[in-house]
Design a protein around this motif. Sequence first.
Motif, PDB file in Angstrom:
ATOM      1  N   ASN A 105      10.737  -3.883   2.007  1.00  3.20           N
ATOM      2  CA  ASN A 105      10.500  -5.322   2.151  1.00  3.20           C
ATOM      3  C   ASN A 105      10.987  -5.785   3.523  1.00  3.20           C
ATOM      4  N   ASN A 143      -0.534 -10.604   2.971  1.00  6.47           N
ATOM      5  CA  ASN A 143      -1.298  -9.367   2.824  1.00  6.47           C
ATOM      6  C   ASN A 143      -2.095  -9.049   4.080  1.00  6.47           C
ATOM      7  N   ASN A 169       5.531 -13.794   1.593  1.00  6.11           N
ATOM      8  CA  ASN A 169       4.747 -12.561   1.630  1.00  6.11           C
ATOM      9  C   ASN A 169       3.333 -12.821   2.111  1.00  6.11           C
ATOM     10  N   ASN A 176       5.894  -4.164   2.266  1.00  4.01           N
ATOM     11  CA  ASN A 176       5.759  -5.572   1.893  1.00  4.01           C
ATOM     12  C   ASN A 176       6.239  -6.390   3.076  1.00  4.01           C
TER      13      ASN A 176
END
Length: 181
Positions: A47, A91, A89, A73
């Motif tokens: 992360n 993508n 977060n 992530n």
Amino acid sequence: MKKSELRQEIKAKRKLFYETDKELKDRYDDELIEVLINDEQYKKAKNIFCYIGMDEEINTKRFIERALKDEKNISVPKVIKKHEIKAININSLNDLVEVPPFGILEPRDCNNVMEDIDLIIVPGLAFDNNGGRLGYGGGFYDAFLEKNSKAETIALCYDFQLLEYIPMDEHDIRVKKIISK
């Protein structure tokens, strides 16, 4: 030298570098990202929080794209209120929009917060070899770093941003590692 004077000096040097040799800047950015992705902290991290580099800053978009490709992530900053950012977060870089007045890229919404961060890529105007960091003066990152004190921290900078000494106040948070070029 006072922090405000240092900020002006480093901003001027960075702007000159950006305006006079974009090709060299791009090459340095690529080399810094290459060192970062080969760093053990990156390899171990799942992360990752990373700022979005703008114009004169190191182009972290390349790093974000690579990290997403490596199935990490990735979260980026979203300003929530004065002196507060959250790790949201994403993508893809397509999840970002320009936010006025400075055109900073941020996630469209703030629903998907990353709570457990392993590695933070920290922005700054200048650094010293003791992890001292000169930010932009808003206090956003010191507060964020304090809340996420268990995360590893890495700063990327050009050699002219690496100084002998950065004046630090009691609320200033040091970075654990600096990669320079």
